[in-house]
Design a protein around this motif. Structure first.
Motif, PDB file in Angstrom:
ATOM      1  N   ALA A 165       0.473  -1.566   0.100  1.00  0.00           N
ATOM      2  CA  ALA A 165       0.097   0.078  -0.185  1.00  0.00           C
ATOM      3  C   ALA A 165       1.053   1.023  -0.189  1.00  0.00           C
ATOM      4  N   ASP A 166       1.881   1.540   0.637  1.00  0.00           N
ATOM      5  CA  ASP A 166       2.710   2.410   0.668  1.00  0.00           C
ATOM      6  C   ASP A 166       2.939   2.574  -0.336  1.00  0.00           C
ATOM      7  N   ARG A 167       3.539   1.535  -1.048  1.00  0.00           N
ATOM      8  CA  ARG A 167       4.832   1.791  -2.314  1.00  0.00           C
ATOM      9  C   ARG A 167       3.563   2.206  -3.827  1.00  0.00           C
ATOM     10  N   LEU A 168       2.612   1.627  -3.379  1.00  0.00           N
ATOM     11  CA  LEU A 168       1.835   2.256  -4.829  1.00  0.00           C
ATOM     12  C   LEU A 168       1.642   3.719  -4.249  1.00  0.00           C
ATOM     13  N   ALA A 169       1.306   4.262  -3.027  1.00  0.00           N
ATOM     14  CA  ALA A 169       0.860   5.215  -2.456  1.00  0.00           C
ATOM     15  C   ALA A 169       2.034   5.985  -2.867  1.00  0.00           C
ATOM     16  N   ARG A 170       2.893   5.440  -3.378  1.00  0.00           N
ATOM     17  CA  ARG A 170       4.248   6.806  -3.501  1.00  0.00           C
ATOM     18  C   ARG A 170       4.036   6.369  -5.305  1.00  0.00           C
ATOM     19  N   LEU A 171       3.570   5.380  -5.451  1.00  0.00           N
ATOM     20  CA  LEU A 171       4.262   5.178  -7.663  1.00  0.00           C
ATOM     21  C   LEU A 171       3.078   6.074  -8.167  1.00  0.00           C
ATOM     22  N   LEU A 172       1.507   5.467  -7.358  1.00  0.00           N
ATOM     23  CA  LEU A 172       0.432   5.795  -7.998  1.00  0.00           C
ATOM     24  C   LEU A 172       0.468   7.487  -8.538  1.00  0.00           C
ATOM     25  N   PRO A 173       0.219   8.011  -7.998  1.00  0.00           N
ATOM     26  CA  PRO A 173       0.804  10.005  -7.608  1.00  0.00           C
ATOM     27  C   PRO A 173       1.982  10.272  -8.520  1.00  0.00           C
ATOM     28  N   GLN A 174       3.041   9.363  -9.026  1.00  0.00           N
ATOM     29  CA  GLN A 174       3.646  10.288  -9.824  1.00  0.00           C
ATOM     30  C   GLN A 174       2.941   9.476 -11.367  1.00  0.00           C
ATOM     31  N   ALA A 175       2.857   8.318 -11.201  1.00  0.00           N
ATOM     32  CA  ALA A 175       2.707   8.096 -12.891  1.00  0.00           C
ATOM     33  C   ALA A 175       1.346   9.070 -13.055  1.00  0.00           C
ATOM     34  N   TYR A 176       0.621   9.326 -12.089  1.00  0.00           N
ATOM     35  CA  TYR A 176      -0.665  10.491 -12.519  1.00  0.00           C
ATOM     36  C   TYR A 176      -0.135  11.719 -13.382  1.00  0.00           C
ATOM     37  N   ALA A 177       0.934  11.748 -12.719  1.00  0.00           N
ATOM     38  CA  ALA A 177       1.870  13.168 -12.888  1.00  0.00           C
ATOM     39  C   ALA A 177       2.468  12.847 -13.919  1.00  0.00           C
ATOM     40  N   ARG A 178       2.633  12.527 -14.817  1.00  0.00           N
ATOM     41  CA  ARG A 178       3.343  11.714 -15.727  1.00  0.00           C
ATOM     42  C   ARG A 178       2.362  11.983 -17.091  1.00  0.00           C
ATOM     43  N   LEU A 179       1.239  10.922 -16.473  1.00  0.00           N
ATOM     44  CA  LEU A 179       0.291  10.874 -17.421  1.00  0.00           C
ATOM     45  C   LEU A 179      -0.071  12.433 -17.260  1.00  0.00           C
ATOM     46  N   SER A 180      -0.571  13.975 -17.071  1.00  0.00           N
ATOM     47  CA  SER A 180      -0.731  14.519 -16.691  1.00  0.00           C
ATOM     48  C   SER A 180       0.288  15.513 -17.931  1.00  0.00           C
ATOM     49  N   ASP A 181       1.486  14.890 -17.571  1.00  0.00           N
ATOM     50  CA  ASP A 181       2.376  15.666 -18.604  1.00  0.00           C
ATOM     51  C   ASP A 181       2.494  15.449 -19.752  1.00  0.00           C
ATOM     52  N   ASN A 182       2.645  14.622 -20.033  1.00  0.00           N
ATOM     53  CA  ASN A 182       2.147  13.480 -21.317  1.00  0.00           C
ATOM     54  C   ASN A 182       0.870  13.771 -22.066  1.00  0.00           C
ATOM     55  N   ARG A 183      -0.003  13.966 -21.451  1.00  0.00           N
ATOM     56  CA  ARG A 183      -1.485  14.718 -21.881  1.00  0.00           C
ATOM     57  C   ARG A 183      -1.082  15.591 -21.902  1.00  0.00           C
ATOM     58  N   THR A 184      -0.065  16.839 -21.508  1.00  0.00           N
ATOM     59  CA  THR A 184       0.201  18.746 -21.883  1.00  0.00           C
ATOM     60  C   THR A 184       0.596  18.808 -23.267  1.00  0.00           C
ATOM     61  N   THR A 185       1.969  17.922 -23.176  1.00  0.00           N
ATOM     62  CA  THR A 185       3.008  17.622 -24.054  1.00  0.00           C
ATOM     63  C   THR A 185       2.145  17.371 -25.546  1.00  0.00           C
ATOM     64  N   THR A 186       1.199  16.381 -25.200  1.00  0.00           N
ATOM     65  CA  THR A 186       0.733  16.123 -26.583  1.00  0.00           C
ATOM     66  C   THR A 186      -0.691  17.678 -26.545  1.00  0.00           C
ATOM     67  N   ALA A 187      -0.915  17.942 -26.099  1.00  0.00           N
ATOM     68  CA  ALA A 187      -2.159  19.154 -26.582  1.00  0.00           C
ATOM     69  C   ALA A 187      -0.929  20.466 -26.916  1.00  0.00           C
TER      70      ALA A 187
END
Ligand SMILES: [Zn+2]
Length: 269
Positions: free
Chosen positions: A243-265
């Motif tokens: 749970a701690d590992r996922l709670a650390r990595l999931l928000p990082q993944a979400y930030a990357r997803l948002s970055d990729n979307r901004t770049t694509t836009a």
């Protein structure tokens, strides 16, 4: 047959789902399709021994405990199924053959043999559909509120299946939309201590899954199905660590997803 006698669940039996952190602040919505191992009283033990009913064939060992902790650390809306996958598989379209299994791994399920159409329908109507309607209601409510959602389908897999040892610690599963799964894969690999399955030990498909194809793909929501090896999360300490590992990595993944979307836009404009 009258409708009373066809009823599967009695009024005093537990609800088919548990909801945690409803309206939680996180962009993640977690579902645990195989979290529970309860059987409706009316079905007895499906002809199985207690030891068979504690094995992975009845439920995803550790998945609900892990998701419970993760829900609290992330403040994420989480929906757990209460009843065993042996009653009806809540990650299958009820029209497919494997919705109600008569053999799981190598174990025969006597109580699932020769079911009438009414018995099959009662399992879908009373267990599978209310659970999925609850997920739909959660996703609709978030959409209406203009809130972003990443769907996380949490599962766990047995370390040994039909005699074969499985090497992965965790698998990221997807079908038509690999975006979020591939970001999580690279984050898991960067951890340095994990063997990561890419659509292993299973892959998402329309016949083998329901939650991701219907609630993730069809709605166009970013998503991933996790499969975590059961020996890692069978006990509380492992659940806490994951749970701690996922709670650390999931928000990082979400930030990357948002970055990729901004770049694509930006590229498209
Ligand atoms: Zn599962």
């Amino acid at each position: 047959m009258d409708s009373e006698s066809d009823k599967l669940l009695a009024a005093d039996e537990p609800a088919v789902f548990t909801v945690e952190r409803e309206q939680g602040n996180s962009p993640f919505l977690i579902t645990v399709d195989h979290g529970g191992r309860r059987l409706p009283r009316r079905l007895g033990k499906l002809g199985l021994s207690d030891s068979e009913l504690q094995r992975h064939i009845a439920w995803d060992i550790g998945a609900s405990g892990l998701s419970h902790r993760l829900a609290h650390v992330l403040d994420a809306w989480t929906i757990h199924q209460t009843y065993s996958r042996l009653v009806i598989d809540c990650n299958r379209d009820p029209a497919v053959e494997t919705s109600i299994v008569t053999v799981s791994e190598s174990t025969e399920i006597p109580g699932n043999k020769n079911l009438s159409a009414a018995e099959r329908k009662a399992r879908a109507d009373e267990i599978l559909w209310p659970y999925h309607r609850r997920i739909v209601a959660a996703l609709d409510a978030r959409k209406a509120a203009g809130r972003p959602t990443v769907l996380i389908a949490m599962h766990s897999f047995t370390p040994v299946f039909k005699g074969l040892q499985r090497p992965w610690h965790v698998g990221v599963l997807y079908n038509r939309d690999p975006r979020f799964a591939h970001i999580m894969k690279s984050l898991f690999e960067a951890e340095g201590d994990l063997v990561v399955g890419d659509n292993e030990p299973y892959a998402v498909g329309d016949a083998s899954d329901y939650t991701i194809p219907i609630h993730g793909e069809r709605r166009g929501l970013p998503h991933v199905e996790f499969e975590i090896r059961q020996d890692l999360i069978a006990e509380e300490a492992g659940q806490r660590a994951w749970a701690d590992r996922l709670a650390r990595l999931l928000p990082q993944a979400y930030a990357r997803l948002s970055d990729n979307r901004t770049t694509t836009a930006r590229t498209l404009s």
